[in-house]
Design a protein around this motif. Structure first.
Motif, PDB file in Angstrom:
ATOM      1  N   TRP A 171      18.486  28.540  -1.769  1.00  0.00           N
ATOM      2  CA  TRP A 171      18.034  27.571  -2.778  1.00  0.00           C
ATOM      3  C   TRP A 171      17.013  28.145  -3.737  1.00  0.00           C
ATOM      4  O   TRP A 171      16.900  27.698  -4.871  1.00  0.00           O
ATOM      5  CB  TRP A 171      17.517  26.302  -2.100  1.00  0.00           C
ATOM      6  N   LEU A 205      19.905  21.075   4.121  1.00  0.00           N
ATOM      7  CA  LEU A 205      20.945  20.565   3.227  1.00  0.00           C
ATOM      8  C   LEU A 205      20.369  19.887   1.982  1.00  0.00           C
ATOM      9  O   LEU A 205      20.894  20.091   0.878  1.00  0.00           O
ATOM     10  CB  LEU A 205      21.874  19.613   3.985  1.00  0.00           C
ATOM     11  N   THR A 208      19.707  22.595  -0.414  1.00  0.00           N
ATOM     12  CA  THR A 208      20.963  23.163  -0.911  1.00  0.00           C
ATOM     13  C   THR A 208      21.574  22.278  -1.987  1.00  0.00           C
ATOM     14  O   THR A 208      22.034  22.753  -3.028  1.00  0.00           O
ATOM     15  CB  THR A 208      21.955  23.340   0.249  1.00  0.00           C
ATOM     16  N   GLU A 209      21.564  20.976  -1.756  1.00  0.00           N
ATOM     17  CA  GLU A 209      22.220  20.041  -2.672  1.00  0.00           C
ATOM     18  C   GLU A 209      21.492  19.895  -3.999  1.00  0.00           C
ATOM     19  O   GLU A 209      22.071  19.351  -4.957  1.00  0.00           O
ATOM     20  CB  GLU A 209      22.358  18.678  -1.992  1.00  0.00           C
ATOM     21  N   LYS A 210      20.269  20.404  -4.086  1.00  0.00           N
ATOM     22  CA  LYS A 210      19.559  20.368  -5.369  1.00  0.00           C
ATOM     23  C   LYS A 210      20.239  21.257  -6.417  1.00  0.00           C
ATOM     24  O   LYS A 210      19.959  21.132  -7.610  1.00  0.00           O
ATOM     25  CB  LYS A 210      18.101  20.805  -5.185  1.00  0.00           C
ATOM     26  N   PHE A 212      23.240  21.068  -7.404  1.00  0.00           N
ATOM     27  CA  PHE A 212      24.199  20.329  -8.225  1.00  0.00           C
ATOM     28  C   PHE A 212      23.546  19.554  -9.379  1.00  0.00           C
ATOM     29  O   PHE A 212      24.017  19.661 -10.513  1.00  0.00           O
ATOM     30  CB  PHE A 212      25.066  19.449  -7.333  1.00  0.00           C
ATOM     31  N   LYS A 224      33.087  16.788  -6.567  1.00  0.00           N
ATOM     32  CA  LYS A 224      33.369  17.124  -5.168  1.00  0.00           C
ATOM     33  C   LYS A 224      34.872  17.083  -4.959  1.00  0.00           C
ATOM     34  O   LYS A 224      35.541  16.111  -5.329  1.00  0.00           O
ATOM     35  CB  LYS A 224      32.674  16.139  -4.234  1.00  0.00           C
ATOM     36  N   GLU A 227      35.994  17.832   1.693  1.00  0.00           N
ATOM     37  CA  GLU A 227      35.061  17.950   2.810  1.00  0.00           C
ATOM     38  C   GLU A 227      35.924  18.201   4.036  1.00  0.00           C
ATOM     39  O   GLU A 227      36.665  17.326   4.462  1.00  0.00           O
ATOM     40  CB  GLU A 227      34.237  16.672   2.952  1.00  0.00           C
ATOM     41  N   TYR A 251      33.225  22.019  -4.077  1.00  0.00           N
ATOM     42  CA  TYR A 251      32.924  21.425  -5.382  1.00  0.00           C
ATOM     43  C   TYR A 251      33.532  22.280  -6.485  1.00  0.00           C
ATOM     44  O   TYR A 251      33.620  23.509  -6.365  1.00  0.00           O
ATOM     45  CB  TYR A 251      31.404  21.348  -5.610  1.00  0.00           C
TER      46      TYR A 251
END
Length: 264
Positions: A171, A205, A208-210, A212, A224, A227, A251
């Motif tokens: 990240w 997580l 990590t998702e920051k 996007f 997305k 999954e 994604y």
């Protein structure tokens, strides 16, 4: 006084077992949906993770193979953080015009990627070219773009597809990853960056998702696409939510419409 020869015996010889033995490279196989087998060499116990064949890499390779006709065939592909390079190799096998496999410019990693590229040569059609480069995220992409054949017009060359498997966990490097995307991805509505990852450390997580929303604020749309729950975790003894550690998230990132309009 005359010079004399002195016997030093084993004075300067390291005792047996003084240095730990270097781990020998191991090999892994990826089974393509077509039935072909891609065999790759892994890098011992390398700290940059070239020593594993990650679930996200395997899943990326299958995703590419399933959609090769529209996604990669006759197109130019760049993989970032390739490690053993399975998605790059599959892209080349499936007929990408140009594939550039990259990872951190560490000699062991780059040499190992080249070894794997050479190992796959007999499976790659002659019109498809697979290249290997060391690349630090966020740095100039000119050496990577140089592998793309010139079209003969004035439009700048760039990549149709970026493969980014298991890289967004880093990240602190999100800004550099997005900078690379901005420099390398073709300004075209069909151009796409595939961001595929598993949260091996589930408690990170949210970090990590920051990636996007940062990508969205940097000119990209985020969709997305899947999954997928894998059968087993990659690291059985790791802590954290087991289901998340078994899940591969996928994604697609494309240029936002306003970015394409400004390029027209």
């Amino acid at each position: 006084m005359a010079d004399e020869d002195f016997e030093t015996g084993d004075l300067f010889q390291d005792p047996e077992g003084y240095y730990p033995e270097e781990e020998k490279p191991t090999f892994a196989e990826h089974q393509m949906l077509s039935g072909q087998t891609v065999r790759v060499r892994l890098v011992g116990s390398h700290p940059l993770y070239g020593n594993l064949l990650w679930n996200a890499g395997r899943t990326s390779a299958h995703y590419i193979e399933e959609r090769a006709d529209t996604l990669t065939r006759d197109k130019d592909v760049l993989e970032i953080g390739a490690a053993a390079g399975v998605p790059s190799i599959v892209s080349a096998i499936m007929g990408a015009r140009t594939t550039v496999m990259t990872d951190y410019p560490d000699l062991d990693l780059v040499q190992n990627m080249q070894y794997n590229a050479d190992l796959a040569l007999d499976k790659i059609p002659s019109q498809s070219k697979l290249h290997v480069e060391g690349y630090k995220w966020g740095s100039t992409v000119e050496p990577l773009l140089a592998h793309i054949p010139s079209t003969g017009d004035e439009k700048p060359v760039s990549f149709d597809v970026l493969i980014m498997a298991d890289v967004v966990y880093a990240w602190r490097e999100h800004g550099n990853l997005i900078k690379t995307m901005q420099m390398a991805l073709k300004k075209d509505p069909s151009a796409v960056a595939l961001v595929i990852f598993t949260p091996y450390q589930p408690w990170l997580l949210p970090q990590t998702e920051k990636f996007f929303p940062l990508a969205e604020s940097s000119g990209f749309t985020v969709t997305k696409i899947f999954e997928k729950l894998m059968g087993d975790v990659l690291f059985e003894d790791d802590p954290g939510d087991e289901r998340l550690r078994r899940t591969v998230f996928g994604y697609e990132l494309r240029w936002a419409p306003d970015q394409l309009e400004s390029n027209a």
